[in-house]
Design a protein around this motif. Structure first.
Motif, short mmCIF file in Angstrom:
data_model
loop_
_atom_site.label_atom_id
_atom_site.label_comp_id
_atom_site.label_asym_id
_atom_site.label_seq_id
_atom_site.Cartn_x
_atom_site.Cartn_y
_atom_site.Cartn_z
N HIS A 1 0.84 -1.21 0.00
CA HIS A 1 0.00 0.00 0.00
C HIS A 1 0.87 1.25 0.00
O HIS A 1 0.50 2.28 -0.59
N ALA B 1 2.38 1.39 -3.79
CA ALA B 1 1.38 1.44 -4.87
C ALA B 1 -0.01 1.54 -4.27
O ALA B 1 -0.81 0.61 -4.35
N PRO B 2 -0.32 2.69 -3.66
CA PRO B 2 -1.59 2.82 -2.94
C PRO B 2 -2.84 2.69 -3.80
O PRO B 2 -3.90 2.29 -3.33
N ASP B 3 -2.72 3.03 -5.07
CA ASP B 3 -3.90 3.01 -5.94
C ASP B 3 -3.96 1.79 -6.85
O ASP B 3 -4.86 1.68 -7.69
N ALA B 4 -3.00 0.91 -6.73
CA ALA B 4 -2.95 -0.26 -7.62
C ALA B 4 -3.78 -1.41 -7.06
O ALA B 4 -3.75 -1.68 -5.85
N SER B 5 -4.50 -2.08 -7.94
CA SER B 5 -5.25 -3.26 -7.53
C SER B 5 -4.33 -4.46 -7.53
O SER B 5 -3.20 -4.41 -8.03
N ASP C 1 -3.38 -5.25 -10.98
CA ASP C 1 -2.38 -4.33 -11.51
C ASP C 1 -0.98 -4.72 -11.04
O ASP C 1 -0.02 -4.72 -11.82
#
Length: 260
Positions: free
Chosen positions: A13, A16-20, A23
């Protein structure tokens, strides 16, 4: 050495806080099912952290050092010893170096009349460019341990980790070590923690902070005698392994023949 899933997720997190999950797996070249299984089990492999780190342009050593079980990697990296560097040169490359040097037989031109025998390659004319195969090679783990073993290393590792000596030896024979044992071995030998991870193939020599061309430079400092002796020892070990394989194959063939 498994990493707690919660610690991995906190780290992920942060980078890459916005990566699923999809992803991350796509970027790191990891199967989504593989990561999902590791998370469900609560243990994420060190190799997963390495793959994700590379995908997000983070040095894997720095990433691993952030986890408790890998904290030994934190701090300025120690440089590998000459013996460690040479241990990560494949047998084929050692033999190629001998051919490039044109090492003479005893009594030949290299042994008399001011020849070059016994002189490191660095003190001779350049024989031409060479490209060493990057580690790990076929016996890199065993060769690394032998390079740092003072005769008591296996005993110290066994005492520190609780692994039975025969199980430790079995891993070396199979040319593998878990990251936990690789780090414990480096600690017991007093060498750079990352060396064993390079030998096992978890990280690259560049990621470990080894200077560019360090293995070639170490090879160039070896005398003909040192190089010939090491290559001979490697060949003897290889010969024994091949003979065992041939013997096992013969036994297997006989069993199949008896079974009809």
């Amino acid at each position: 050495m498994p990493i707690p899933a919660k610690a991995f997720q906190r780290w992920l997190h942060g980078i890459a806080p916005d990566a699923s999950t999809s992803d991350v797996c796509r970027a790191a070249g990891i199967k989504r099912s593989t990561l999902a299984q590791q998370l469900v089990r609560g243990k994420v492999a060190g190799a997963t952290v390495v793959s994700v780190s590379r995908a997000y342009n983070i040095n894997p050593v720095t990433a691993l050092a952030g986890f408790d079980d890998f904290r030994q990697l934190a701090g300025p990296p120690l440089q590998p010893t000459r013996s460690e560097l040479v241990s990560q040169i494949s047998t084929a490359d050692l033999l190629r170096a001998l051919l490039l040097r044109g090492v003479a037989e005893p009594g030949g031109p290299g042994e008399s009349g001011g020849g070059a025998a016994g002189v490191p390659l660095a003190g001779r004319p350049d024989p031409g460019p060479t490209v060493l195969v990057p580690p790990p090679h076929a016996t890199s783990v065993r060769d690394w341990v032998e390079a740092i073993d003072d005769g008591e290393l296996r005993h110290r590792v066994s005492t520190a980790t609780g692994i039975a000596p025969q199980n430790y030896s079995a891993q070396l024979t199979a040319n593998r070590l878990t990251p936990e044992l690789a780090l414990a071995t480096a600690l017991a030998a007093g060498v750079a923690a990352s060396g064993g991870l390079v030998a096992t193939g978890l990280i690259t020599e560049a990621e470990a902070g080894w200077p560019p061309g360090a293995r070639q430079a170490a090879l160039d400092t070896m005398t003909d005698g040192e190089l010939t002796t090491l290559a001979g020892e490697r060949l003897q070990t290889l010969g024994r392994a091949l003979r065992r394989q041939e013997h096992d194959q013969e036994r297997t063939d006989k069993i199949w023949e008896n079974l009809g």
